[in-house]
Structures are given as structure tokens and as C-alpha cells.
Design an enzyme around this catalytic site. Structure first.
Site, PDB file in Angstrom:
ATOM      1  N   ASP A 238       0.856  -1.183   0.000  1.00 24.76           N
ATOM      2  CA  ASP A 238       0.000   0.000   0.000  1.00 24.76           C
ATOM      3  C   ASP A 238       0.893   1.235   0.000  1.00 24.76           C
ATOM      4  OD1 ASP A 238      -3.208   0.283   0.585  1.00 24.76           O
ATOM      5  OD2 ASP A 238      -2.109   2.081   1.176  1.00 24.76           O
ATOM      6  N   SER A 239       0.348   2.360  -0.467  1.00 20.00           N
ATOM      7  CA  SER A 239       1.136   3.600  -0.483  1.00 20.00           C
ATOM      8  C   SER A 239       1.034   4.348   0.839  1.00 20.00           C
ATOM      9  CB  SER A 239       0.664   4.508  -1.625  1.00 20.00           C
ATOM     10  OG  SER A 239      -0.712   4.825  -1.462  1.00 20.00           O
ATOM     11  N   ASN A 265       4.297   2.751  -4.262  1.00 24.07           N
ATOM     12  CA  ASN A 265       3.339   2.959  -5.340  1.00 24.07           C
ATOM     13  C   ASN A 265       3.154   1.631  -6.063  1.00 24.07           C
ATOM     14  OD1 ASN A 265       3.071   3.378  -8.455  1.00 24.07           O
ATOM     15  ND2 ASN A 265       2.212   5.239  -7.556  1.00 24.07           N
ATOM     16  N   ASP A 286      -6.935  -4.945  -5.555  1.00 23.93           N
ATOM     17  CA  ASP A 286      -8.158  -4.288  -5.082  1.00 23.93           C
ATOM     18  C   ASP A 286      -7.946  -2.775  -5.113  1.00 23.93           C
ATOM     19  OD1 ASP A 286     -10.649  -3.811  -4.033  1.00 23.93           O
ATOM     20  OD2 ASP A 286     -10.074  -4.246  -1.965  1.00 23.93           O
ATOM     21  N   CYS A 326     -14.058  -1.108  -8.238  1.00 24.20           N
ATOM     22  CA  CYS A 326     -15.174  -0.626  -7.421  1.00 24.20           C
ATOM     23  C   CYS A 326     -15.823   0.621  -8.020  1.00 24.20           C
ATOM     24  CB  CYS A 326     -14.709  -0.343  -5.993  1.00 24.20           C
ATOM     25  SG  CYS A 326     -13.420   0.908  -5.880  1.00 24.20           S
TER      26      CYS A 326
END
Length: 382
Positions: A238-239, A265, A286, A326
Site C-alpha cells: 500500500d502507499s 506505489n 483491489d 469498485c
């Protein structure tokens, strides 16, 4: 007082779509509230109305009612009744109690976390009704928090705030999701605290086993925790350093020493891992909603394709790709076309394992396509 719409606005409501835009409103009250909608003399719907926003009309009932507020609150009672069985069976879990348009409650979201509710109202007409919403929730929860800090409220002319509506609201709660527990920060977490729309998909991923798994856009480790039950090593990417700190805390909570976090990133990291010759048995993607509006679809398509292409290249033969979008603007046909194109460019063949989507507590209205936003698909790479 009533709202008058033109023929285009009437056609939308007659098709049972819930929205009418301001350009299709002929006349209406000057103040936001709950009003009947007409086309000439013909009654069309009861709706939440705000004359100052582009999305002016949000229908919630297609039959007249003497008391518009009571009719809206009846929709709330029905939404809660539909979830009552699961709350009895799994009181320590996390579920969506109200899914806005999907429950004919436009502009209102209520999420349940192990006995505590978080409310987000993004339509002006809800603001004065929040005490009644909290009362309706009282039999089901210990506390209710209004987490009204979404920037979309500013479009409605509403203030941003976070404050209790009912009971003693804890800073954090522990939620049980299958064999995994995780901590939810009710006040500071993203959305209402967690991403409940992926709950069933996270549980589904527990069936896979292998050596190495990669969870990209991991946030607080949702997929990584479930994968760690069946893989020797799971890398969560994750960033956000804060999100990864929570992922590590959740891993410790579950006694999972095989989760490793990487702050990076995602696009840069996937390219680097490919250059370094890294390979995985399973990759989960995701990503956030790259397409916030129709104008973003072309750019979003390229971004989704790039991240899927890079993930496919990292998978061993027979490996598993689980990928999601999403954004409702990224339609299902577009989503699958994008994945197919990514596989083609990677010179790999994909076999469909399962096509999935939103859980039961995020209901979809067939007449209102915007309620169908989550695509989640699992493929085997050949």
C-alpha cells in the site's frame, strides 16, 4: 409543495431509475427536503430534493404517502429487518445495514461493526432526520457515530463533522470475519472504517493455498490476513504507511507472522518486482475507483489494464489472479474486456475460476445500474 420534472426526468422515474438531475427539474421548492414529484398532473415518486445540487431528485418511493418522512423511515425499518437474521447469528461481524439507493434510502449509508454503527449521510434531507435514524438503530447496537466527513457533503451545502448520535462510541472495535479478526478505527478509518463490500470475497480467498501471495492496494491488510492462513508468505502493498501499520497490527492480533508489508506505489512496485524476477502463486488487486466519473473511464481503463498486466506477468504458471474494480463507471463488460486485453498483452491465457461481486448487504437495483459497482473475478493463469 411539489417538484415538477420535464419529460426526460419523468422517463427516468417511470423506468424506476431513482435519480433526476437539476436540468430536468422544471420547478420545485427553494429549500431541500422530502417532496412529491410530478410530471404535469401525474404523480411519479416521493424524493429527497435539493435544488442547489446537480443531482437534485433522489426517489425513494413510487407510490403516494400521507407522511413522506414516515414513508422514508419505513424503508429504513425494512432495510434493518432484512439484516436482522445475520446480526443475530454474527453479532461480532461487520455488515452494511443501509446501502443507500440499494435499500431505497438514497444518500444514507449505515455500517455495523461488532455492535456499533457508523452513519454517513450525503443528502441534505437526511440531516434533520439523523436522530430518528439513531433511534431506529438503537435495538441493534450499543452506539451510533455520525461520520459525516465525506467531501461530497459540501456539494449539498452540508458541514463536515464526526460526532456521536447515540451511546458511548469506542475509538476502535474488533471485528470477527470468519477465522480472522481485525481492528476498525471508527473515527479515523477510510469510508466508515473498513471496506465491508469485499467481506465475502475475502472469505472466498481462504480456499487457496501456496507458497507466496501478493496483496496489492492492501489498505489494513484485509485480503492479506485471509491469505496468510494458507500461504507461507504474504506481501501486503500500500502507499499509506498508516494503513500498513494497521495491517501489521492486525497480523499480530491474529498471530500471523507470515505477513510482510511494503510501502510503495503499486504501479512502480509491480514493474520493479517483474524486473527482479519475482514470482507469486497468487496476486490480489483491489485498487481504488480510478473512474470517479464518465470522463475518467478511458484513463481508468488504461490504469486498470496496466496494473492487471503487471500482476499477470508476476504469476507462475497455474497461478491465481483475483482482481477487482469498485467503480460503477467501469461496467462489467468493460472490466472483463480490460482483463482479457491485459492477458493478451502479457501473452498469457486466463481461465475463469469464478465471477463475483457485491454481498447481499450491498443490494443492487436492476433499474438503477449505479448500485452495481463492485466487480471481483478470479482467474487461473495458464
Amino acid at each position: 409543495m411539489r417538484i415538477q420534472v420535464n419529460a426526460k426526468g419523468a422517463a427516468r422515474l417511470l423506468s424506476r431509475h431513482l435519480w433526476v438531475f437539476r436540468r430536468d427539474v422544471v420547478s420545485g421548492p427553494e429549500t431541500p427536503g422530502l417532496y412529491p414529484v410530478y410530471w404535469g398532473r401525474r404523480f411519479l415518486a416521493l424524493a429527497l430534493y435539493n435544488p442547489h445540487t446537480d443531482l437534485a431528485v433522489r426517489a425513494y418511493r413510487f407510490a403516494p404517502a400521507e407522511d413522506p418522512v414516515a414513508a422514508l423511515l419505513e424503508n429504513l425499518a425494512q432495510a434493518l429487518a432484512r439484516r436482522e437474521a445475520v446480526l443475530r447469528q454474527d453479532p461480532e461481524g461487520g455488515y452494511r445495514l443501509v446501502h443507500a439507493e440499494g435499500d431505497l434510502l438514497p444518500g444514507l449509508v449505515v455500517d455495523y461493526y461488532a455492535g456499533h454503527a457508523v452513519v454517513q449521510a450525503t443528502a441534505h434531507a437526511w440531516e434533520g432526520l439523523l436522530p430518528q435514524v439513531a433511534e431506529a438503530l438503537r435495538p441493534h447496537v450499543q452506539s451510533v457515530l455520525a461520520k459525516n466527513d465525506a467531501r461530497t457533503r459540501e456539494l449539498e451545502g452540508l458541514p463536515l463533522y464526526v460526532r456521536p448520535l447515540l451511546g458511548e462510541v469506542p475509538e476502535r472495535v474488533q471485528v470477527q470475519e470468519g477465522r480472522v479478526r481485525y481492528l476498525v478505527d471508527l473515527r479515523a478509518g477510510q469510508k466508515t472504517g473498513a471496506y465491508l463490500d469485499q467481506r465475502e470475497n475475502r472469505l472466498y480467498m481462504e480456499r487457496f493455498r501456496g507458497e507466496r501471495a501478493l496483496d496489492v492496494f492492501s489498505y489494513a491488510g484485509g485480503f492479506a490476513l485471509h491469505l496468510a492462513l494458507g500461504f507461507r508468505e504474504v506481501v501486503a502493498v500500500d502507499s499509506s504507511a498508516e494503513a500498513l501499520r494497521r495491517a501489521e497490527e492486525n497480523a499480530r492480533l491474529n498471530g500471523l507472522g507470515n505477513v510482510r508489508v511494503l510501502e510503495a506505489n503499486a504501479f512502480d512496485l509491480l514493474r520493479r518486482l517483474e524486473k527482479e524476477g519475482e514470482r507469486f502463486d497468487l496476486v490480489v488487486l483491489d485498487p481504488p475507483a480510478f473512474a470517479k466519473g464518465k470522463k475518467d473511464v478511458e484513463r481508468a481503463y488504461r490504469a486498470y489494464k496496466e496494473v492487471n498486466l503487471r500482476a499477470i506477468k508476476l504469476l507462475k504458471e497455474g497461478g491465481i489472479l483475483a482482481t477487482a474494480s469498485c467503480s460503477h463507471h467501469m461496467t462489467e463488460p468493460l472490466f472483463y474486456a480490460m482483463v482479457a486485453e491485459a492477458a493478451q498483452d502479457a501473452h498469457r491465457l486466463l481461465r475463469v475460476v469464478e465471477k463475483r461481486g457485491q454481498p447481499f448487504d450491498h443490494p443492487v437495483l436492476l433499474n438503477h445500474p449505479e448500485t452495481h459497482y463492485l466487480k471481483f473475478a478470479v482467474f487461473q493463469v495458464l
